[in-house]
Design a protein around this motif. Structure first.
Motif, PDB file in Angstrom:
ATOM      1  N   PRO A  80       0.852  -1.218  -0.131  1.00  0.00           N
ATOM      2  CA  PRO A  80       0.067  -0.076   0.044  1.00  0.00           C
ATOM      3  C   PRO A  80       0.892   1.309   0.003  1.00  0.00           C
ATOM      4  O   PRO A  80       1.874   1.303   0.317  1.00  0.00           O
ATOM      5  CB  PRO A  80      -0.792  -0.069   1.263  1.00  0.00           C
ATOM      6  N   LYS A  81       0.165   2.260  -0.546  1.00  0.00           N
ATOM      7  CA  LYS A  81       1.082   3.407  -0.635  1.00  0.00           C
ATOM      8  C   LYS A  81       1.526   4.211   0.628  1.00  0.00           C
ATOM      9  O   LYS A  81       2.564   4.837   1.042  1.00  0.00           O
ATOM     10  CB  LYS A  81      -0.042   4.652  -1.349  1.00  0.00           C
ATOM     11  N   SER A  82       0.576   3.763   1.905  1.00  0.00           N
ATOM     12  CA  SER A  82       0.758   4.250   3.155  1.00  0.00           C
ATOM     13  C   SER A  82       2.214   3.600   3.561  1.00  0.00           C
ATOM     14  O   SER A  82       2.825   4.205   4.548  1.00  0.00           O
ATOM     15  CB  SER A  82      -0.271   4.000   4.163  1.00  0.00           C
ATOM     16  N   LYS A  85       6.542   3.894  -1.065  1.00  0.00           N
ATOM     17  CA  LYS A  85       6.196   4.191  -2.734  1.00  0.00           C
ATOM     18  C   LYS A  85       7.559   3.518  -3.136  1.00  0.00           C
ATOM     19  O   LYS A  85       8.740   3.526  -2.817  1.00  0.00           O
ATOM     20  CB  LYS A  85       6.308   5.507  -2.851  1.00  0.00           C
ATOM     21  N   GLY A 105      -3.818   0.706  -7.945  1.00  0.00           N
ATOM     22  CA  GLY A 105      -2.487   1.334  -7.414  1.00  0.00           C
ATOM     23  C   GLY A 105      -2.045   2.295  -8.512  1.00  0.00           C
ATOM     24  O   GLY A 105      -3.142   2.573  -9.426  1.00  0.00           O
ATOM     25  N   THR A 106      -1.110   2.884  -8.492  1.00  0.00           N
ATOM     26  CA  THR A 106      -0.447   3.874  -9.400  1.00  0.00           C
ATOM     27  C   THR A 106       0.804   3.341 -10.249  1.00  0.00           C
ATOM     28  O   THR A 106       1.638   2.649  -9.686  1.00  0.00           O
ATOM     29  CB  THR A 106      -0.064   5.073  -8.589  1.00  0.00           C
ATOM     30  N   GLU A 120      -3.707   5.646 -12.709  1.00  0.00           N
ATOM     31  CA  GLU A 120      -4.364   5.012 -11.800  1.00  0.00           C
ATOM     32  C   GLU A 120      -5.008   3.515 -12.280  1.00  0.00           C
ATOM     33  O   GLU A 120      -5.537   3.704 -13.168  1.00  0.00           O
ATOM     34  CB  GLU A 120      -5.264   5.695 -11.123  1.00  0.00           C
ATOM     35  N   TRP A 138       2.998   1.412  -7.212  1.00  0.00           N
ATOM     36  CA  TRP A 138       2.724   1.241  -5.588  1.00  0.00           C
ATOM     37  C   TRP A 138       1.195   1.063  -5.591  1.00  0.00           C
ATOM     38  O   TRP A 138       0.627   1.399  -6.457  1.00  0.00           O
ATOM     39  CB  TRP A 138       3.211   2.462  -4.722  1.00  0.00           C
ATOM     40  N   ALA A 140      -2.697   0.898  -3.505  1.00  0.00           N
ATOM     41  CA  ALA A 140      -3.552   1.977  -3.199  1.00  0.00           C
ATOM     42  C   ALA A 140      -3.229   2.142  -1.715  1.00  0.00           C
ATOM     43  O   ALA A 140      -2.377   1.587  -1.067  1.00  0.00           O
ATOM     44  CB  ALA A 140      -4.890   1.808  -3.246  1.00  0.00           C
ATOM     45  N   GLU A 141      -4.064   3.190  -1.126  1.00  0.00           N
ATOM     46  CA  GLU A 141      -3.635   3.385   0.324  1.00  0.00           C
ATOM     47  C   GLU A 141      -4.093   2.377   1.378  1.00  0.00           C
ATOM     48  O   GLU A 141      -3.116   2.423   2.175  1.00  0.00           O
ATOM     49  CB  GLU A 141      -4.570   4.408   0.833  1.00  0.00           C
ATOM     50  N   GLU A 142      -4.973   1.426   1.140  1.00  0.00           N
ATOM     51  CA  GLU A 142      -4.976   0.515   2.271  1.00  0.00           C
ATOM     52  C   GLU A 142      -4.772  -0.932   1.729  1.00  0.00           C
ATOM     53  O   GLU A 142      -4.483  -1.734   2.904  1.00  0.00           O
ATOM     54  CB  GLU A 142      -6.676   0.343   2.515  1.00  0.00           C
TER      55      GLU A 142
END
Length: 230
Positions: A80-82, A85, A105-106, A120, A138, A140-142
């Protein structure tokens, strides 16, 4: 491009490294670095749980098939991005065709014009690029993002030309362009020896590969540590 891409993916058992390289190079040069396919032409990575995840760079990876010509099939899992990266990097010796299987993701990849394209991505999205092309990914956030990777050829993580930062790759390519040519699998050992010798002479300098502290829970779930203990 999609019709041709669908044909390639649905006939992957007959695919060769040279065919993958030529397809990726031709489509990338036409500006087709992103595409999308139906999920039913892509494999389910959960059917390959007998292969353990390995921690390399900023991701987990597993190679499930390697052909004699070097063409390899596998799966990558991006954090996850969190968590982290992925840094921009290049793989000097192998082309890539990447299909998102699960998660979001990205993706950022250098296009044939030299500019960077950002997208995205989610299930069914395709990213492709030839050897020595700067890129990064990377999740996504979660949740992590899982992708299938077709590699031409597979280059082991310990190989000195597995991954290099773009700026350093540019300098090395200017001084020793022969190191950044499309590579056949039987050339990997001699290239590694050549790089080691140049390093000893102080003519090139490479970064140390780092393994990110992420993904242990997936390794445990797949029995990776138990397999290593045996």
């Amino acid at each position: 491009m999609t019709d041709t891409l669908l044909h390639l993916l649905t006939n992957r058992e007959a695919l060769t490294k040279d065919q993958l390289d030529q397809f990726v190079q031709a489509q990338w040069q036409r500006g087709n670095h992103f595409d999308h396919v139906p999920l039913d032409v892509l494999p389910d990575y959960k059917n390959f749980e007998s292969f353990s995840w390995e921690k390399i760079d900023c991701m987990l990876t597993k190679i499930v098939k390697q052909q004699a010509d070097g063409l390899s099939f596998g799966f990558d899992m991006f954090p996850p991005k969190s968590a982290a990266k992925g840094d921009m990097h290049v793989h000097p010796l192998s082309s890539r065709l990447i299909a998102v299987l699960e998660g979001y993701g990205t993706a950022i990849v250098q296009t044939c014009s030299g500019k960077m394209a950002k997208k995205e991505v989610g299930p069914g999205d395709i990213i492709l690029f030839p050897h020595a092309t700067p890129h990064c990914f990377w999740g996504a956030e979660e949740e992590p993002m899982v992708v299938e990777v077709l590699l031409g050829p597979y280059v082991p993580f310990e190989h000195p030309l597995h991954t290099i930062s773009p700026n350093r790759a540019k300098r090395i390519n200017l001084a020793f362009p022969e190191l950044f040519q499309p590579c056949e699998v039987q050339e990997l050992d001699s290239l590694a020896s050549r790089v080691v010798e140049l390093q000893k002479q102080g003519l090139i300098e490479l970064e140390e590969n780092h393994v990110m502290d992420w993904g242990d829970e997936f390794i445990y779930e797949s029995g990776g540590l138990e397999a290593e203990a045996n």
